[in-house]
Design a protein around this motif. Structure first.
Motif, PDB file in Angstrom:
ATOM      1  N   GLN A  45     -19.394 -16.361  13.197  1.00  0.00           N
ATOM      2  CA  GLN A  45     -19.770 -17.400  12.241  1.00  0.00           C
ATOM      3  C   GLN A  45     -21.225 -17.269  11.807  1.00  0.00           C
ATOM      4  O   GLN A  45     -21.557 -17.549  10.662  1.00  0.00           O
ATOM      5  CB  GLN A  45     -19.522 -18.779  12.841  1.00  0.00           C
ATOM      6  N   TYR A  52     -15.352 -13.313   9.621  1.00  0.00           N
ATOM      7  CA  TYR A  52     -14.809 -14.573  10.154  1.00  0.00           C
ATOM      8  C   TYR A  52     -13.859 -15.222   9.140  1.00  0.00           C
ATOM      9  O   TYR A  52     -12.740 -15.600   9.476  1.00  0.00           O
ATOM     10  CB  TYR A  52     -15.954 -15.523  10.500  1.00  0.00           C
ATOM     11  N   ILE A  53     -14.281 -15.310   7.888  1.00  0.00           N
ATOM     12  CA  ILE A  53     -13.464 -15.950   6.846  1.00  0.00           C
ATOM     13  C   ILE A  53     -12.180 -15.153   6.610  1.00  0.00           C
ATOM     14  O   ILE A  53     -11.103 -15.734   6.465  1.00  0.00           O
ATOM     15  CB  ILE A  53     -14.278 -16.134   5.552  1.00  0.00           C
ATOM     16  N   ASN A  54     -12.283 -13.824   6.595  1.00  0.00           N
ATOM     17  CA  ASN A  54     -11.083 -12.991   6.398  1.00  0.00           C
ATOM     18  C   ASN A  54     -10.083 -13.184   7.523  1.00  0.00           C
ATOM     19  O   ASN A  54      -8.883 -13.322   7.283  1.00  0.00           O
ATOM     20  CB  ASN A  54     -11.459 -11.515   6.265  1.00  0.00           C
ATOM     21  N   LEU A  56      -9.836 -15.751   9.499  1.00  0.00           N
ATOM     22  CA  LEU A  56      -9.354 -17.126   9.436  1.00  0.00           C
ATOM     23  C   LEU A  56      -8.286 -17.302   8.361  1.00  0.00           C
ATOM     24  O   LEU A  56      -7.214 -17.854   8.614  1.00  0.00           O
ATOM     25  CB  LEU A  56     -10.528 -18.075   9.181  1.00  0.00           C
ATOM     26  N   THR A  57      -8.553 -16.793   7.175  1.00  0.00           N
ATOM     27  CA  THR A  57      -7.611 -16.986   6.069  1.00  0.00           C
ATOM     28  C   THR A  57      -6.356 -16.132   6.208  1.00  0.00           C
ATOM     29  O   THR A  57      -5.311 -16.489   5.672  1.00  0.00           O
ATOM     30  CB  THR A  57      -8.277 -16.704   4.705  1.00  0.00           C
ATOM     31  N   ASN A  58      -6.436 -15.023   6.936  1.00  0.00           N
ATOM     32  CA  ASN A  58      -5.259 -14.191   7.179  1.00  0.00           C
ATOM     33  C   ASN A  58      -4.420 -14.711   8.340  1.00  0.00           C
ATOM     34  O   ASN A  58      -3.365 -14.151   8.638  1.00  0.00           O
ATOM     35  CB  ASN A  58      -5.656 -12.746   7.463  1.00  0.00           C
ATOM     36  N   GLY A  59      -4.914 -15.727   9.030  1.00  0.00           N
ATOM     37  CA  GLY A  59      -4.194 -16.271  10.171  1.00  0.00           C
ATOM     38  C   GLY A  59      -4.299 -15.405  11.412  1.00  0.00           C
ATOM     39  O   GLY A  59      -3.470 -15.513  12.316  1.00  0.00           O
TER      40      GLY A  59
END
Length: 123
Positions: A45, A52-54, A56-59
């Motif tokens: 983070q 981190y965002i990738n 998170l959004t990919n599960g």
């Protein structure tokens, strides 16, 4: 005429005057994320926001952090075992001088913790 969503197999349920798509999230496994996983999460983070965002959004974030935590724990215990051997810390020392054994084991645990955090979690 069917909507594009319906053409791809999507269905709706009617609530009042509205058609709401029937959406479900994919089934995910419960992954334990221990202290090392939490530390790596904070590191991502702060320093690798896009990764981190990738994740998170990919599960994939929980699975990734769980795997990092597992690897870090395995490494931690392996390092402790190696350091005990190289420093000659035995069960005999534990029986003969318990406080000396505790002091040396605390030192080894601290060393192993520092190595794991630097090598696995912050790279």
């Amino acid at each position: 005429m069917k909507s594009l969503y319906e053409q791809f197999g999507g269905t709706y349920c009617k609530q009042a005057d509205y058609l709401i798509p029937n959406l479900t999230l994919p089934k995910s496994e419960e992954n334990d994320i221990g202290i090392y996983g939490q530390q790596h999460l904070e590191f991502l983070q702060e320093h690798y926001r896009l990764t981190y965002i990738n994740l998170l959004t990919n599960g994939e974030l929980n699975e990734y952090l769980s795997e990092i935590d597992k690897q870090a724990r395995e490494c931690f215990y392996r390092i402790i075992k190696q350091l005990k051997t190289t420093q000659g810390i035995t069960e005999q020392l534990k029986a003969d001088s318990h406080m000396e054994w505790v002091r040396k084991m605390n030192c080894i645990r601290q060393q192993a913790e520092e190595i794991v955090i630097e090598e696995l979690l912050h790279n």
